[in-house]
Motif scaffolding. Structure first.
Motif, PDB file in Angstrom:
ATOM      1  N   ASP A  38      82.926  89.511 -13.693  1.00  6.45           N
ATOM      2  CA  ASP A  38      83.320  90.672 -14.482  1.00  6.45           C
ATOM      3  C   ASP A  38      82.113  91.562 -14.715  1.00  6.45           C
ATOM      4  OD1 ASP A  38      86.051  90.339 -15.047  1.00  6.45           O
ATOM      5  OD2 ASP A  38      85.577  88.768 -16.492  1.00  6.45           O
ATOM      6  N   ALA A  54      89.672  87.987 -23.695  1.00  7.08           N
ATOM      7  CA  ALA A  54      89.870  87.335 -22.402  1.00  7.08           C
ATOM      8  C   ALA A  54      91.207  86.636 -22.470  1.00  7.08           C
ATOM      9  CB  ALA A  54      88.745  86.336 -22.103  1.00  7.08           C
ATOM     10  N   SER A  55      91.748  86.256 -21.307  1.00  5.48           N
ATOM     11  CA  SER A  55      93.085  85.664 -21.284  1.00  5.48           C
ATOM     12  C   SER A  55      93.039  84.184 -21.028  1.00  5.48           C
ATOM     13  CB  SER A  55      93.915  86.340 -20.176  1.00  5.48           C
ATOM     14  OG  SER A  55      93.302  86.125 -18.934  1.00  5.48           O
ATOM     15  N   ILE A  73      85.355  79.352 -15.850  1.00  3.96           N
ATOM     16  CA  ILE A  73      86.486  80.145 -15.378  1.00  3.96           C
ATOM     17  C   ILE A  73      87.511  79.225 -14.721  1.00  3.96           C
ATOM     18  CG2 ILE A  73      87.214  82.083 -13.947  1.00  3.96           C
ATOM     19  CD1 ILE A  73      84.342  83.129 -14.080  1.00  3.96           C
ATOM     20  N   VAL A 114      87.872  80.818 -19.710  1.00  5.65           N
ATOM     21  CA  VAL A 114      88.491  82.082 -19.321  1.00  5.65           C
ATOM     22  C   VAL A 114      89.378  81.818 -18.109  1.00  5.65           C
ATOM     23  CG1 VAL A 114      88.085  84.431 -18.480  1.00  5.65           C
ATOM     24  CG2 VAL A 114      86.516  83.416 -20.144  1.00  5.65           C
ATOM     25  N   THR A 115      90.579  82.353 -18.100  1.00  8.40           N
ATOM     26  CA  THR A 115      91.493  82.209 -16.964  1.00  8.40           C
ATOM     27  C   THR A 115      91.528  83.516 -16.179  1.00  8.40           C
ATOM     28  OG1 THR A 115      92.862  80.612 -18.132  1.00  8.40           O
ATOM     29  CG2 THR A 115      93.867  81.727 -16.260  1.00  8.40           C
ATOM     30  N   ARG A 116      91.387  83.409 -14.842  1.00 10.34           N
ATOM     31  CA  ARG A 116      91.401  84.609 -13.998  1.00 10.34           C
ATOM     32  C   ARG A 116      92.258  84.386 -12.762  1.00 10.34           C
ATOM     33  NH1 ARG A 116      85.395  87.051 -13.577  1.00 10.34           N
ATOM     34  NH2 ARG A 116      86.530  88.347 -12.071  1.00 10.34           N
ATOM     35  N   GLU A 117      92.806  85.489 -12.264  1.00  7.63           N
ATOM     36  CA  GLU A 117      93.666  85.446 -11.089  1.00  7.63           C
ATOM     37  C   GLU A 117      93.136  86.322  -9.964  1.00  7.63           C
ATOM     38  OE1 GLU A 117      97.478  86.639 -12.512  1.00  7.63           O
ATOM     39  OE2 GLU A 117      97.698  84.905 -13.862  1.00  7.63           O
ATOM     40  N   ASP A 118      91.873  86.752 -10.062  1.00  8.50           N
ATOM     41  CA  ASP A 118      91.323  87.700  -9.095  1.00  8.50           C
ATOM     42  C   ASP A 118      90.136  87.142  -8.311  1.00  8.50           C
ATOM     43  OD1 ASP A 118      89.739  87.608 -11.429  1.00  8.50           O
ATOM     44  OD2 ASP A 118      88.906  89.602 -11.021  1.00  8.50           O
TER      45      ASP A 118
END
Length: 316
Positions: A9, A50-51, A212, A261-265
């Motif tokens: 990020d 953050a998600s 992450i 932190v959870t991310r999908e990208d």
């Protein structure tokens, strides 16, 4: 990680310190409070949204050897070392028969191959750059140097637990590998756990580590459904151990104080078919975090914290 590219990020705005500390104190388990207090002595304000956050999970402390000198316990990368750096497991140990893939973020030679690393690869949800150069401290200590040193330390500790350890790269390639290949290396190894090592490049005053986790993705070649649960388990255990062993606190700028932190990208997570997480061990652009990241003694603690989280996950 670096300031722009597939696996990080950009710097984010800060929030007030008091809210972050309150959330962090509520989220951390009692076994991690000592580390939190140690961090508070060093200071560190701020917070941001953050998600997909969750509480840090404590982990049992397995037997592991450490060293405190500034030299990594493993060999220095050479042109003759193999790309995946497969290591023979110890004769016995808690992790005998287990395979761990360590993914040292970026590559020391990426800056000489901008055309190659800037080409786009398919990560399921969209197309992103093959890789980036990574970030560095203000004094020029690069993220790629940091991740390789940490990877060698981590490999030594895991081998002493009986694990077979493979690297995605060992500074022995002219550039890369791309993020999709990094995921594929773990998949082809049928890794029981995979961890990608990084350090962030956020703004000064933004401090702490975060892990992450992969979000739920089902698009193109990406289907993280089967690994979301075990990856979260792995990430929570690593975060808990990291707090306890290093004394560092969760990030004050992402994760709402949980360190998760959870991310999908991220291609390295989206394309993984084995449990996998990233860990941003600190912010290289903050002077206080940089002092830790450039310390061999602290890097040994970081390696032990990550190792103990992996051991806890694999032992169940």
């Amino acid at each position: 990680m670096s300031y722009a590219g597939p696996d990080f990020d950009p710097p984010q705005p800060r929030r007030r310190r008091r809210r972050a500390l309150t959330v962090a104190a509520a989220a951390l388990v009692p076994g991690a409070l000592l580390g939190w207090l140690m961090y508070e002595v060093m200071g560190g304000p701020g917070d941001k949204d953050a998600s997909g956050n969750a509480a840090v999970r404590p982990s049992a402390a397995p037997t592991a050897s450490t060293t405190s000198d500034d030299k990594p316990p493993g060999p220095t990368p050479t042109a003759d070392s193999t790309a995946d750096s497969t290591s023979a497991p110890a004769a016995s140990g808690a992790l005998k028969g287990k395979v761990v893939v360590i993914d040292p973020g970026h590559n020391p030679n990426n800056f000489q191959h901008t055309a190659e690393i800037n080409r786009k690869v398919d990560i399921g949800t969209n197309w992103k750059e093959c890789d980036t150069t990574g970030t560095s401290t203000n004094d020029g200590y690069t993220e790629a140097e940091f991740t390789l040193d940490l990877a060698h330390r981590l490999r030594t500790l895991l081998q002493k637990q009986g694990a077979t350890v493979k690297f995605t790269q060992d500074g022995d390639r002219s550039w890369g590998p791309c993020v999709d290949e990094r995921a594929e290396i773990g998949n082809e190894a049928h890794a029981d756990a995979a961890v990608s090592l990084h350090a962030d490049g956020a703004g000064a005053g933004q401090r702490g580590f975060h892990v992450i986790l992969p979000g739920k993705v089902n698009a193109g070649a990406a289907d993280t459904g089967p690994i979301v649960g075990p990856s979260r388990d792995l990430g929570e255990r690593i975060a808990g151990s990291f707090v306890r062993v290093t004394g560092s606190a969760p990030s004050n700028y992402v994760g709402d104080g949980t360190g998760l932190v959870t991310r999908e990208d991220l291609g390295g997570l989206n394309l993984s078919t084995v449990p996998k997480v990233f860990i941003e061990c600190g912010n290289m652009r903050d002077s206080k975090d940089a002092a830790l990241l450039t310390s061999g003694t602290w890097r040994q603690k970081a390696a032990r914290g990550i190792s103990e989280g992996i051991v806890s996950f694999l032992r169940g």
